[in-house]
Design an enzyme around this catalytic site. Structure first.
Site, mmCIF file in Angstrom:
data_model
loop_
_atom_site.group_PDB
_atom_site.id
_atom_site.type_symbol
_atom_site.label_atom_id
_atom_site.label_comp_id
_atom_site.label_asym_id
_atom_site.label_seq_id
_atom_site.Cartn_x
_atom_site.Cartn_y
_atom_site.Cartn_z
ATOM 1 N N ASP A 21 -2.195 -6.437 -5.422
ATOM 2 C CA ASP A 21 -2.898 -5.153 -5.563
ATOM 3 C C ASP A 21 -3.660 -5.190 -6.883
ATOM 4 O OD1 ASP A 21 -3.538 -2.356 -5.190
ATOM 5 O OD2 ASP A 21 -1.929 -1.828 -6.552
ATOM 6 N N SER A 22 -4.480 -4.179 -7.110
ATOM 7 C CA SER A 22 -5.189 -4.071 -8.388
ATOM 8 C C SER A 22 -4.209 -3.780 -9.518
ATOM 9 C CB SER A 22 -6.193 -2.930 -8.322
ATOM 10 O OG SER A 22 -5.489 -1.708 -8.179
ATOM 11 N N TYR A 53 -9.664 -0.956 -9.159
ATOM 12 C CA TYR A 53 -10.688 -1.523 -8.278
ATOM 13 C C TYR A 53 -11.569 -0.390 -7.722
ATOM 14 C CZ TYR A 53 -8.275 -6.093 -7.795
ATOM 15 O OH TYR A 53 -7.700 -7.315 -8.000
ATOM 16 N N GLY A 54 -10.964 0.780 -7.582
ATOM 17 C CA GLY A 54 -11.647 1.922 -6.951
ATOM 18 C C GLY A 54 -12.898 2.360 -7.682
ATOM 19 N N CYS A 84 -3.472 -3.075 -0.939
ATOM 20 C CA CYS A 84 -4.456 -2.230 -1.620
ATOM 21 C C CYS A 84 -5.499 -1.796 -0.587
ATOM 22 C CB CYS A 84 -5.119 -3.051 -2.724
ATOM 23 S SG CYS A 84 -6.485 -2.223 -3.551
ATOM 24 N N ASN A 85 -5.630 -0.500 -0.397
ATOM 25 C CA ASN A 85 -6.614 0.011 0.575
ATOM 26 C C ASN A 85 -8.040 -0.359 0.159
ATOM 27 O OD1 ASN A 85 -5.105 2.335 2.398
ATOM 28 N ND2 ASN A 85 -4.185 2.075 0.390
ATOM 29 N N THR A 86 -8.318 -0.230 -1.146
ATOM 30 C CA THR A 86 -9.666 -0.474 -1.650
ATOM 31 C C THR A 86 -10.077 -1.930 -1.412
ATOM 32 O OG1 THR A 86 -9.125 1.120 -3.376
ATOM 33 C CG2 THR A 86 -11.127 -0.168 -3.701
ATOM 34 N N GLU A 162 -0.940 3.785 -13.583
ATOM 35 C CA GLU A 162 -0.809 2.491 -14.289
ATOM 36 C C GLU A 162 -0.255 2.683 -15.701
ATOM 37 O OE1 GLU A 162 -1.552 -0.936 -13.613
ATOM 38 O OE2 GLU A 162 -1.585 -0.298 -11.527
ATOM 39 N N CYS A 194 -4.166 5.296 -0.804
ATOM 40 C CA CYS A 194 -4.173 4.317 -1.899
ATOM 41 C C CYS A 194 -2.708 4.013 -2.187
ATOM 42 C CB CYS A 194 -4.861 4.917 -3.123
ATOM 43 S SG CYS A 194 -4.575 3.984 -4.657
ATOM 44 N N THR A 195 -2.397 2.733 -2.361
ATOM 45 C CA THR A 195 -0.981 2.363 -2.491
ATOM 46 C C THR A 195 -0.360 2.811 -3.822
ATOM 47 O OG1 THR A 195 -1.663 0.164 -3.244
ATOM 48 C CG2 THR A 195 -1.131 0.419 -0.896
ATOM 49 N N HIS A 196 -1.186 3.257 -4.760
ATOM 50 C CA HIS A 196 -0.623 3.819 -5.999
ATOM 51 C C HIS A 196 -0.055 5.226 -5.761
ATOM 52 C CE1 HIS A 196 -2.807 0.642 -8.150
ATOM 53 N NE2 HIS A 196 -2.194 1.010 -9.255
HETATM 54 N N1 DGL Z 1 -3.851 0.584 -4.992
HETATM 55 C C1 DGL Z 1 -5.199 0.507 -4.630
HETATM 56 C C2 DGL Z 1 -5.518 1.088 -3.281
HETATM 57 O O1 DGL Z 1 -4.662 1.120 -2.438
HETATM 58 C C3 DGL Z 1 -6.282 0.623 -5.586
HETATM 59 C C4 DGL Z 1 -6.422 1.288 -6.693
HETATM 60 C C5 DGL Z 1 -7.492 0.987 -7.659
HETATM 61 O O2 DGL Z 1 -7.365 -0.026 -8.321
HETATM 62 O O3 DGL Z 1 -8.421 1.779 -7.728
HETATM 63 O O4 DGL Z 1 -6.618 1.492 -3.020
#
Ligand code: DGL
Length: 274
Positions: A21-22, A53-54, A84-86, A162, A194-196
């Site tokens: 993931d990011s 990453y978003g 990570c969805n993004t 984070e 988003c997985t966060h």
């Molecule tokens: N955890 C990530 C997701 O599922 C990305 C978050 C990010 O880095 O913006 O989209």
């Protein structure tokens, strides 16, 4: 089957699953995989140096996904999970064309949310990059099942998670500003895209209340991974508990603390060479 094939099959079953993931968000997926597929060996990579990453370009996301995938392939992985969805919506297709092992991604659970919504009003929290992605937009159009889907980008939220600031006042203020418009629309179902975001689920629940159903993706992704491993004949055949390794591109006291907190035990965090 000759002995060489048997050996290679044995080592494939025994090889690790690479998850990345990011940042720390993908631990919400890795945790579910470790619980439900306990005999699998896992390697987790957090690209925390480059999070979020978003808020990056598509080219940047693709470049990071390929760099991390290469690092994981060097460590003998048998499958990759883009937790990570993004990164999934922006980079999974090209990654699949570059590697010859299964690649499983995470996409916002629009279909189950639309099916479970009673009033057919669904909210979805995503990163900026996911909200703009054409593949994600197509997913919404193809699976809304007659429900109205309200897409809410949440810039800034990943950074707070984070930094371990889930319980800070400014995190609650930010969450309020993203959830308020969805509450005004009258949603009864909310997708964490988003997985966060599962790491602020409690804080989200405290704002939206019990009447709104919150949908995550860790379980469907784990099920998909399990089916894929079985189909490819590479699921672990070991009866021993799997080993887990954790890497990050941004080492520091805070990272180690966050990993321990989210994994709920002390882990040995290692630096991922650049
Ligand atoms: N955890 C990530 C997701 O599922 C990305 C978050 C990010 O880095 O913006 O989209």
């Amino acid at each position: 089957m000759n002995s060489a094939t048997q050996f290679s099959q044995y080592s494939k079953n025994d090889a690790k699953i690479g998850i990345f993931d990011s940042g720390i968000g993908g631990l919400s997926i890795a945790k579910c995989i470790a619980e439900q597929l306990p005999n699998e060996n896992l390697i987790y990579v957090a690209d925390s140096l480059h999070t979020p990453y978003g808020e990056k370009s598509v080219d940047f996301i693709i470049e990071r996904v390929n760099t991390i995938a290469e690092q994981l392939l060097r460590r003998d992985v048998k499958a990759l999970v883009i937790a990570c969805n993004t990164a999934t919506v922006n980079a999974i297709t090209q990654l699949r064309s570059r590697v010859d092992i299964p690649v499983i991604g995470v996409e916002p659970a629009i279909k189950p949310a639309a099916l479970s919504s009673k009033n057919k009003k669904v909210g979805i929290l995503v990163t900026l990059a996911t909200s703009k992605n054409p593949h994600f937009r197509a997913l919404v159009n193809n699976h809304h099942n007659g429900a109205e889907v309200f897409i809410q980008p949440c810039p800034g939220l990943v950074e707070m998670i984070e930094q371990g600031q889930q319980n800070a006042h400014h995190c609650r203020v930010l969450l309020n500003s993203y959830l308020e418009p969805l509450l005004i629309k009258g949603i009864d179902t909310l997708v964490l895209g988003c997985t966060h975001y599962p790491f602020v689920k409690q804080q989200i629940s405290a704002i939206v209340g019990d009447a709104i159903k919150i949908i995550e993706t860790a379980e469907p992704v784990t099920l998909q991974l399990s089916k894929t491993l079985i189909k490819a004949n590479i699921a672990s055949v070991s009866t021993r508990l799997g080993q887990q390794q954790f890497f990050s591109t941004a080492m520091g006291k805070n990272q180690q603390k966050l990993f321990n907190q989210l994994w709920q035990t002390e882990i040995n965090l290692q630096a991922l060479p650049q």
